[in-house]
Design an enzyme around this catalytic site. Structure first.
Site, PDB file in Angstrom:
ATOM      1  N   HIS A   1      19.001  64.026  69.854  1.00  0.00           N
ATOM      2  CA  HIS A   1      17.924  64.756  70.342  1.00  0.00           C
ATOM      3  C   HIS A   1      18.001  65.331  71.626  1.00  0.00           C
ATOM      4  CE1 HIS A   1      16.190  63.338  66.592  1.00  0.00           C
ATOM      5  NE2 HIS A   1      16.466  62.345  66.862  1.00  0.00           N
TER       6      HIS A   1
ATOM      7  N   SER B   1      12.941  60.332  63.213  1.00  0.00           N
ATOM      8  CA  SER B   1      14.228  60.811  63.054  1.00  0.00           C
ATOM      9  C   SER B   1      14.966  60.997  61.669  1.00  0.00           C
ATOM     10  CB  SER B   1      14.991  60.251  64.195  1.00  0.00           C
ATOM     11  OG  SER B   1      16.035  60.897  64.435  1.00  0.00           O
ATOM     12  N   LEU B   2      15.823  60.341  61.582  1.00  0.00           N
ATOM     13  CA  LEU B   2      16.611  60.175  60.158  1.00  0.00           C
ATOM     14  C   LEU B   2      15.599  59.945  59.114  1.00  0.00           C
ATOM     15  CD1 LEU B   2      18.714  59.354  57.992  1.00  0.00           C
ATOM     16  CD2 LEU B   2      18.697  57.388  59.023  1.00  0.00           C
TER      17      LEU B   2
ATOM     18  N   ARG C   1      24.613  65.391  58.124  1.00  0.00           N
ATOM     19  CA  ARG C   1      23.968  65.620  59.357  1.00  0.00           C
ATOM     20  C   ARG C   1      24.775  64.260  60.234  1.00  0.00           C
ATOM     21  NH1 ARG C   1      19.481  62.129  61.450  1.00  0.00           N
ATOM     22  NH2 ARG C   1      18.061  63.432  62.570  1.00  0.00           N
TER      23      ARG C   1
ATOM     24  N   GLN D   1      17.839  55.676  62.336  1.00  0.00           N
ATOM     25  CA  GLN D   1      18.981  54.911  62.971  1.00  0.00           C
ATOM     26  C   GLN D   1      18.744  53.884  63.951  1.00  0.00           C
ATOM     27  OE1 GLN D   1      21.932  57.852  63.493  1.00  0.00           O
ATOM     28  NE2 GLN D   1      23.553  56.296  64.374  1.00  0.00           N
TER      29      GLN D   1
ATOM     30  N   GLN E   1      14.975  69.230  64.707  1.00  0.00           N
ATOM     31  CA  GLN E   1      14.721  67.866  65.059  1.00  0.00           C
ATOM     32  C   GLN E   1      15.930  67.188  65.694  1.00  0.00           C
ATOM     33  OE1 GLN E   1      15.793  64.826  62.455  1.00  0.00           O
ATOM     34  NE2 GLN E   1      13.684  64.144  62.091  1.00  0.00           N
TER      35      GLN E   1
END
Length: 312
Positions: A200, A92-93, A117, A11, A246
């Site tokens: 996070h 991440s994503l 998500r 992202q 995560q």
């Protein structure tokens, strides 16, 4: 070249118009956008190609949009060349795109998961939170600052991107106080990030618990190539736990790239909108080859450049 890695952005890489040229020029890529619209029952491709940037930046829209664009570019690249990845990772994503590339998740399952998500992440902290990038400070020193501020506020290290670039996440007060101390103790710069939540960080634990249910209901197949995870910076077979943790754990991107290089990777191909990860890889190690596939022209160029090069 001994080993090749495909890496996928997360992202922040979203931009109205991304992927439009590959949609118009490549049927395999086009089918990915069409499938996303059908699976999500929304005109996602219209938002990506000609929508409002503010709407596209919303977490529940940005996540499926980036995944869709990245997978479309991946499909087009795979069609143009016989270059194959020996391993993969995503920021991440982007880890979800890596699992699609490795055959762990189907694209329809992945795009539904990241939509869910994004919605859960937005709903997790109605009062908001903050994130900030700290430049020019050692990880150990910043961790000490987080421990100190964490006695009264929520703040932690969210991303360890490359030498000299670390991201903080937590409550607004926690990130503000940690940012002030970082500057006072020698950080070169602190940049507040325009995000909709404290990703996070422990403030995402509730979202992670809810997301675990969606993951547990999804078919998870064995990976056909190693996927280095954000949580451990190593491959894992416990994919559901990794993708759950995560959400509230640090993205160990620098360690991920270093471990891939340790394991023989000397060529990284970033596939997806933007060129952020390519820049981070170069800062981590200047010796490896780095390429970016982010539109039709770059897809063709990288395919031609690496034509005939296959993994060993």
């Amino acid at each position: 070249m001994s080993k090749i890695a495909f890496v996928f952005p997360g992202q922040g890489s979203q931009k109205v118009g991304m992927g439009r040229d590959i949609f118009e020029k490549n049927e395999s890529a086009k089918s990915v956008f069409v499938e996303a619209d059908q699976v999500l029952k929304q005109p996602l491709s219209a938002l990506i190609f000609e929508g409002d940037q503010r709407e596209l930046t919303q977490t529940n829209q940005a996540q499926p949009a980036i995944l869709t664009t990245s997978v479309a570019l991946l499909r087009a690249f795979q069609e143009m060349t016989d270059v194959k990845a020996d391993c993969t990772a995503g920021h991440s994503l982007g880890e979800f795109t890596a699992y699609v590339a490795a055959g762990v998740l189907t694209f329809p399952d992945a795009v539904q998961l990241v939509k869910k998500r994004g919605l859960l992440m937005e709903a997790a902290v109605p009062s908001g939170g903050a994130m900030a990038a700290v430049l020019g400070m050692e990880q150990e020193k910043l961790a000490t600052i987080c421990d100190r501020v964490g006695q009264d506020h929520i703040v932690s290290i969210a991303n360890i991107n490359c030498p000299g670039q670390i991201v903080l996440s937590g409550s607004s007060d926690g990130v503000t106080r940690a940012s002030e101390l970082a500057m006072a103790q020698g950080a070169k710069r602190v940049i507040p990030l325009d995000v909709s939540g404290p990703f996070h960080s422990e403030m995402m634990i509730r979202a992670a618990e809810q997301f675990n249910s969606a993951l547990s209901a999804t078919e998870i197949k064995p990976a056909n190539i190693p996927v280095y995870t954000n949580v451990t910076a190593e491959p894992t077979s416990d994919i559901i736990s990794s993708l759950t943790e995560q959400l509230y754990s640090s993205v160990r991107w620098q360690a991920t790239i270093e471990n891939m290089i340790r394991d023989g990777v000397d060529c990284f191909i970033e596939i997806g909108p933007g060129k952020v990860l390519a820049g981070l890889v170069k800062k981590i190690n200047k010796e490896v080859a780095v390429y970016s596939v982010y539109d039709d022209a770059s897809c063709i160029l990288v395919a031609k450049t690496l034509k005939g090069v296959t993994s060993e």
